[in-house]
Design a protein around this motif. Structure first.
Motif, PDB file in Angstrom:
ATOM      1  N   CYS A 122      33.387  42.821  29.191  1.00 34.53           N
ATOM      2  CA  CYS A 122      34.649  43.508  29.485  1.00 34.53           C
ATOM      3  C   CYS A 122      35.599  42.708  30.372  1.00 34.53           C
ATOM      4  O   CYS A 122      36.760  43.059  30.494  1.00 34.53           O
ATOM      5  CB  CYS A 122      34.375  44.863  30.126  1.00 34.53           C
ATOM      6  N   GLY A 123      35.119  41.649  31.013  1.00 31.46           N
ATOM      7  CA  GLY A 123      35.975  40.824  31.855  1.00 31.46           C
ATOM      8  C   GLY A 123      36.073  41.266  33.302  1.00 31.46           C
ATOM      9  O   GLY A 123      36.783  40.636  34.090  1.00 31.46           O
ATOM     10  N   TYR A 124      35.365  42.323  33.687  1.00 30.04           N
ATOM     11  CA  TYR A 124      35.400  42.772  35.084  1.00 30.04           C
ATOM     12  C   TYR A 124      34.877  41.654  35.978  1.00 30.04           C
ATOM     13  O   TYR A 124      33.854  41.042  35.686  1.00 30.04           O
ATOM     14  CB  TYR A 124      34.553  44.040  35.250  1.00 30.04           C
ATOM     15  N   MET A 125      35.570  41.378  37.071  1.00 31.19           N
ATOM     16  CA  MET A 125      35.195  40.277  37.955  1.00 31.19           C
ATOM     17  C   MET A 125      34.493  40.811  39.194  1.00 31.19           C
ATOM     18  O   MET A 125      35.035  41.628  39.926  1.00 31.19           O
ATOM     19  CB  MET A 125      36.442  39.468  38.374  1.00 31.19           C
ATOM     20  N   HIS A 126      33.275  40.322  39.409  1.00 26.33           N
ATOM     21  CA  HIS A 126      32.474  40.683  40.573  1.00 26.33           C
ATOM     22  C   HIS A 126      32.546  39.520  41.568  1.00 26.33           C
ATOM     23  O   HIS A 126      32.207  38.389  41.212  1.00 26.33           O
ATOM     24  CB  HIS A 126      31.016  40.925  40.165  1.00 26.33           C
ATOM     25  N   TRP A 127      32.951  39.781  42.803  1.00 22.64           N
ATOM     26  CA  TRP A 127      33.142  38.738  43.813  1.00 22.64           C
ATOM     27  C   TRP A 127      31.987  38.782  44.809  1.00 22.64           C
ATOM     28  O   TRP A 127      31.597  39.852  45.273  1.00 22.64           O
ATOM     29  CB  TRP A 127      34.425  38.994  44.581  1.00 22.64           C
ATOM     30  N   PHE A 128      31.468  37.588  45.146  1.00 19.36           N
ATOM     31  CA  PHE A 128      30.414  37.479  46.151  1.00 19.36           C
ATOM     32  C   PHE A 128      30.759  36.384  47.133  1.00 19.36           C
ATOM     33  O   PHE A 128      31.155  35.290  46.759  1.00 19.36           O
ATOM     34  CB  PHE A 128      29.058  37.172  45.491  1.00 19.36           C
ATOM     35  N   ASN A 142      26.921  45.587  31.213  1.00 20.16           N
ATOM     36  CA  ASN A 142      26.512  44.333  30.583  1.00 20.16           C
ATOM     37  C   ASN A 142      25.729  43.487  31.589  1.00 20.16           C
ATOM     38  O   ASN A 142      25.886  43.634  32.802  1.00 20.16           O
ATOM     39  CB  ASN A 142      27.764  43.577  30.112  1.00 20.16           C
ATOM     40  N   ARG A 143      24.902  42.574  31.096  1.00 19.70           N
ATOM     41  CA  ARG A 143      24.051  41.761  31.969  1.00 19.70           C
ATOM     42  C   ARG A 143      24.293  40.263  31.828  1.00 19.70           C
ATOM     43  O   ARG A 143      23.498  39.469  32.322  1.00 19.70           O
ATOM     44  CB  ARG A 143      22.584  42.076  31.689  1.00 19.70           C
ATOM     45  N   THR A 144      25.385  39.845  31.188  1.00 19.04           N
ATOM     46  CA  THR A 144      25.681  38.416  31.089  1.00 19.04           C
ATOM     47  C   THR A 144      27.088  38.146  31.628  1.00 19.04           C
ATOM     48  O   THR A 144      28.010  38.942  31.417  1.00 19.04           O
ATOM     49  CB  THR A 144      25.564  37.898  29.641  1.00 19.04           C
ATOM     50  N   PHE A 145      27.213  37.002  32.294  1.00 18.00           N
ATOM     51  CA  PHE A 145      28.434  36.688  33.033  1.00 18.00           C
ATOM     52  C   PHE A 145      28.783  35.213  32.928  1.00 18.00           C
ATOM     53  O   PHE A 145      27.916  34.360  32.788  1.00 18.00           O
ATOM     54  CB  PHE A 145      28.248  37.027  34.525  1.00 18.00           C
ATOM     55  N   HIS A 146      30.067  34.938  33.039  1.00 15.89           N
ATOM     56  CA  HIS A 146      30.582  33.590  33.254  1.00 15.89           C
ATOM     57  C   HIS A 146      30.773  33.459  34.763  1.00 15.89           C
ATOM     58  O   HIS A 146      30.982  34.455  35.458  1.00 15.89           O
ATOM     59  CB  HIS A 146      31.932  33.402  32.564  1.00 15.89           C
ATOM     60  N   THR A 147      30.725  32.243  35.290  1.00 11.79           N
ATOM     61  CA  THR A 147      30.942  32.052  36.727  1.00 11.79           C
ATOM     62  C   THR A 147      32.190  31.215  36.962  1.00 11.79           C
ATOM     63  O   THR A 147      32.590  30.407  36.127  1.00 11.79           O
ATOM     64  CB  THR A 147      29.751  31.353  37.392  1.00 11.79           C
ATOM     65  N   ALA A 155      34.972  32.136  47.173  1.00 13.21           N
ATOM     66  CA  ALA A 155      33.980  33.126  46.754  1.00 13.21           C
ATOM     67  C   ALA A 155      33.509  32.762  45.349  1.00 13.21           C
ATOM     68  O   ALA A 155      34.265  32.197  44.560  1.00 13.21           O
ATOM     69  CB  ALA A 155      34.583  34.526  46.747  1.00 13.21           C
ATOM     70  N   THR A 156      32.262  33.082  45.069  1.00 15.93           N
ATOM     71  CA  THR A 156      31.736  32.915  43.720  1.00 15.93           C
ATOM     72  C   THR A 156      32.012  34.197  42.957  1.00 15.93           C
ATOM     73  O   THR A 156      31.713  35.289  43.435  1.00 15.93           O
ATOM     74  CB  THR A 156      30.227  32.632  43.738  1.00 15.93           C
ATOM     75  N   CYS A 157      32.598  34.058  41.787  1.00 15.20           N
ATOM     76  CA  CYS A 157      32.930  35.209  40.962  1.00 15.20           C
ATOM     77  C   CYS A 157      32.099  35.174  39.690  1.00 15.20           C
ATOM     78  O   CYS A 157      31.912  34.126  39.084  1.00 15.20           O
ATOM     79  CB  CYS A 157      34.409  35.198  40.591  1.00 15.20           C
ATOM     80  N   PHE A 158      31.610  36.336  39.328  1.00 12.23           N
ATOM     81  CA  PHE A 158      30.877  36.509  38.077  1.00 12.23           C
ATOM     82  C   PHE A 158      31.737  37.394  37.196  1.00 12.23           C
ATOM     83  O   PHE A 158      32.032  38.537  37.547  1.00 12.23           O
ATOM     84  CB  PHE A 158      29.515  37.153  38.338  1.00 12.23           C
ATOM     85  N   VAL A 159      32.157  36.856  36.066  1.00 15.04           N
ATOM     86  CA  VAL A 159      33.052  37.564  35.163  1.00 15.04           C
ATOM     87  C   VAL A 159      32.233  38.096  33.990  1.00 15.04           C
ATOM     88  O   VAL A 159      31.581  37.324  33.272  1.00 15.04           O
ATOM     89  CB  VAL A 159      34.172  36.640  34.653  1.00 15.04           C
ATOM     90  N   CYS A 160      32.237  39.401  33.812  1.00 20.43           N
ATOM     91  CA  CYS A 160      31.464  40.029  32.748  1.00 20.43           C
ATOM     92  C   CYS A 160      31.862  39.447  31.390  1.00 20.43           C
ATOM     93  O   CYS A 160      33.045  39.381  31.050  1.00 20.43           O
ATOM     94  CB  CYS A 160      31.686  41.536  32.761  1.00 20.43           C
ATOM     95  N   ALA A 161      30.862  39.030  30.615  1.00 20.87           N
ATOM     96  CA  ALA A 161      31.122  38.436  29.301  1.00 20.87           C
ATOM     97  C   ALA A 161      31.578  39.480  28.286  1.00 20.87           C
ATOM     98  O   ALA A 161      32.133  39.130  27.256  1.00 20.87           O
ATOM     99  CB  ALA A 161      29.868  37.728  28.794  1.00 20.87           C
TER     100      ALA A 161
END
Length: 69
Positions: free
Chosen positions: A61-67, A26-31, A53-59
């Motif tokens: 599936c909910g997978y959380m990407h941490w940066f 997916n290409r859309t995320f919540h932050t 850390a800034t987290c991008f949560v997939c809109a």
């Protein structure tokens, strides 16, 4: 995902690359911003001094990407 309804999901670029979910493509995320706790500071009750850390949560599936920079 009812937990993340405060912001509309958006597309993001990081270092000139479009962010794509590692799990579902997916290409859309919540932050959101998350605190990074360390054992020593937790023991001393100083968690508030830990980095964030800034987290991008997939809109989708909910997978959380941490940066962290």
């Amino acid at each position: 995902m009812g937990l993340f309804t405060a912001d509309e999901p958006k597309s993001y670029e990081i270092d000139n690359k479009q962010l794509i979910c590692m799990f579902c493509n997916n290409r859309t995320f919540h932050t959101r911003t998350e605190q990074l706790h360390s054992p020593g500071r937790t023991f001393l009750n100083l968690e508030w001094t830990d980095r964030t850390a800034t987290c991008f949560v997939c809109a989708s599936c909910g997978y959380m990407h941490w940066f962290m920079r």
